[in-house]
Structures are given as structure tokens and as C-alpha cells.
Enzyme design. Structure first.
Site, mmCIF file in Angstrom:
data_model
loop_
_atom_site.group_PDB
_atom_site.id
_atom_site.type_symbol
_atom_site.label_atom_id
_atom_site.label_comp_id
_atom_site.label_asym_id
_atom_site.label_seq_id
_atom_site.Cartn_x
_atom_site.Cartn_y
_atom_site.Cartn_z
ATOM 1 N N ASP A 166 -27.266 -27.496 -42.622
ATOM 2 C CA ASP A 166 -27.992 -26.782 -41.579
ATOM 3 C C ASP A 166 -27.334 -25.406 -41.452
ATOM 4 O OD1 ASP A 166 -29.626 -26.376 -39.182
ATOM 5 O OD2 ASP A 166 -27.771 -26.723 -38.066
ATOM 6 N N ASP B 23 -27.709 -22.698 -38.226
ATOM 7 C CA ASP B 23 -27.256 -22.337 -36.882
ATOM 8 C C ASP B 23 -26.491 -23.492 -36.238
ATOM 9 O OD1 ASP B 23 -28.925 -19.678 -36.269
ATOM 10 O OD2 ASP B 23 -30.235 -21.087 -37.306
ATOM 11 N N ASP C 299 -25.533 -30.395 -37.057
ATOM 12 C CA ASP C 299 -24.876 -30.377 -35.747
ATOM 13 C C ASP C 299 -25.686 -31.041 -34.643
ATOM 14 O OD1 ASP C 299 -26.828 -28.212 -35.673
ATOM 15 O OD2 ASP C 299 -25.804 -27.503 -33.872
#
Length: 232
Positions: free
Chosen positions: A19, A21, A180
Site C-alpha cells: 500500500d 499512504d 496499514d
């Protein structure tokens, strides 16, 4: 450097999909600035950075919607396209003013690539903005495949977003997702892929509750956890 151990503590794969961001880059400060620019044009109060951090992950349209809900709601019949366009124009012009790779991100990506792993990026950020951010931070060259949230008819947590990245990477071995949030965890599980979550990202829920195979608190732990799959 530390890890919080879950049921799995090592991963044998050919492909690693990240991922963006909240996983590789702390982009929340610039996203927050763009959000508050939009809110100011609507005579809405600004949002603190801590609030915006927990809104990141489902793409720009969802981010704007959450910002509006947090500052008075979304009026009936409100068209989000105009504030969305304003947000994207402001963000594009300031995409890396305050955004920074997390500690060790460059070194880890470089090392994993040197070890022969195929690296992919699966993000809900629009494709052109993802590429612009990666270019601004000199990170694009690490990845063989990069797919943003508007590049396909589906985006995370839909498994086909992650499947597309996995299939576009060279090699026939297994893959692991590094993310995240619940969005990353759900996409990985639906794709029958192992998932490692970072503890320092933008998840509004405790990452311990998201069902990851492993949680790490430092990207620099990754090279010691992931080994190249042995094909015979």
C-alpha cells in the site's frame, strides 16, 4: 526496531505488494492541507491532522465525504464533484510539500528489489497522483507494477484490485501484502494472500483487531521476515 508477533512470523514469497499512504509514505499532512482548502471554500471549519489521518485509505472521493460529514454533514442533493476537483487540483500542486517516506522505506525497497523480489504497489489513490507522489519522493523505480484506485473498475478492498497487481508481477510464486488498514487486510484475505500490517499507519481501528498475519512497527523489520520462495 520491533515487531508484534502474530500467528505467522516468516513469509516465503516471490512478490511483495505494498500500500502507499500510511504504509510507505506519511502523506497525511498534504492531504489534510488539501482537505482544509476545500472546507474553507465551503465556510466549514478546518480539521486537525489527527482526524484526517484516520480518514485516509478509501480514495479522494471518500476522504472528501468524510471531511464534509465531520464538519456539518452532507446536504441533500449536494454534488461532491466540484469540491473533489478543487481538492485534487490543490493536492496535485502540493503533493510532496510535507509528505515523507517513513523511516527506512527507501533502504528496504532497494534491498528487497536487489534480493530479487518483484515489488508492486496497490493503492486507492488515483493513478496519476500516486505516480506523481512516487516521482516526487524518488520511489517509482522500485516497482514493477503500480495500480491506483481509478485504474480499474474496482478498488480495495475488492480482491480484484490486488489480484491485478499480483498477476502483473513477474514470477509464479506467492505474494504478501504490506498495508496499514482494514482495507488492505480485507483485500488480502479475499485474495487468499498473507498480510503484514504496520502499526504506524492511518487505521482508525486498532491494527491488532484486523486479523493480520503479522504487525510490524518499523519497515526495516521486513527484510528479516520475508525470504525468497525456492522453486524446484
Amino acid at each position: 526496531m520491533s515487531t508484534v508477533f502474530m500467528p505467522k512470523t516468516s513469509f516465503q514469497v516471490d512478490k511483495i505488494i505494498f500500500d502507499l499512504d500510511g504504509t510507505l509514505v506519511d502523506s497525511a499532512p498534504d492531504l489534510c492541507a488539501a482537505m482544509n482548502h476545500v472546507l474553507a471554500t465551503l465556510d466549514r471549519p478546518s480539521l486537525p491532522l489527527a482526524d484526517v489521518r484516520s480518514m485516509v485509505g478509501l480514495g479522494a472521493r471518500a476522504l472528501i465525504g468524510q471531511g464534509l460529514k465531520a464538519t456539518g454533514g452532507i446536504p441533500d442533493g449536494f454534488m461532491i464533484d466540484q469540491p473533489l476537483d478543487l481538492f485534487i487540483r490543490h493536492y496535485r500542486a502540493n503533493i510532496a510539500r510535507h509528505s515523507q517516506p517513513y523511516a527506512g522505506a527507501h533502504d528496504v525497497l532497494r534491498l528487497l528489489k536487489e534480493r530479487g523480489f518483484a515489488l508492486g504497489l496497490c493503492t486507492n489513490k488515483p493513478q496519476d497522483l500516486a505516480l506523481s507522489l512516487l516521482d516526487a519522493l524518488s520511489m517509482r523505480s522500485y516497482f514493477t507494477s503500480i495500480t491506483g484506485g481509478d485504474a480499474l473498475p474496482f478498488a480495495k478492498p475488492h480482491p480484484m484490485h490486488l489480484d491485478h497487481v499480483r498477476q502483473s508481477l513477474p514470477g509464479r510464486g506467492a505474494a504478501v501484502m504490506i498495508g496499514d488498514s482494514i482495507t488492505d487486510a480485507k483485500a488480502a484475505r479475499a485474495s487468499q494472500m498473507d498480510v503484514i500490517l504496520v502499526s504506524f499507519g492511518y487505521s482508525p481501528e486498532p491494527v491488532e483487531s484486523l486479523g493480520a498475519d503479522l504487525i510490524i512497527s518499523d519497515l526495516r523489520a521486513l527484510p528479516g521476515l520475508i525470504v525468497k520462495e525456492n522453486h524446484r
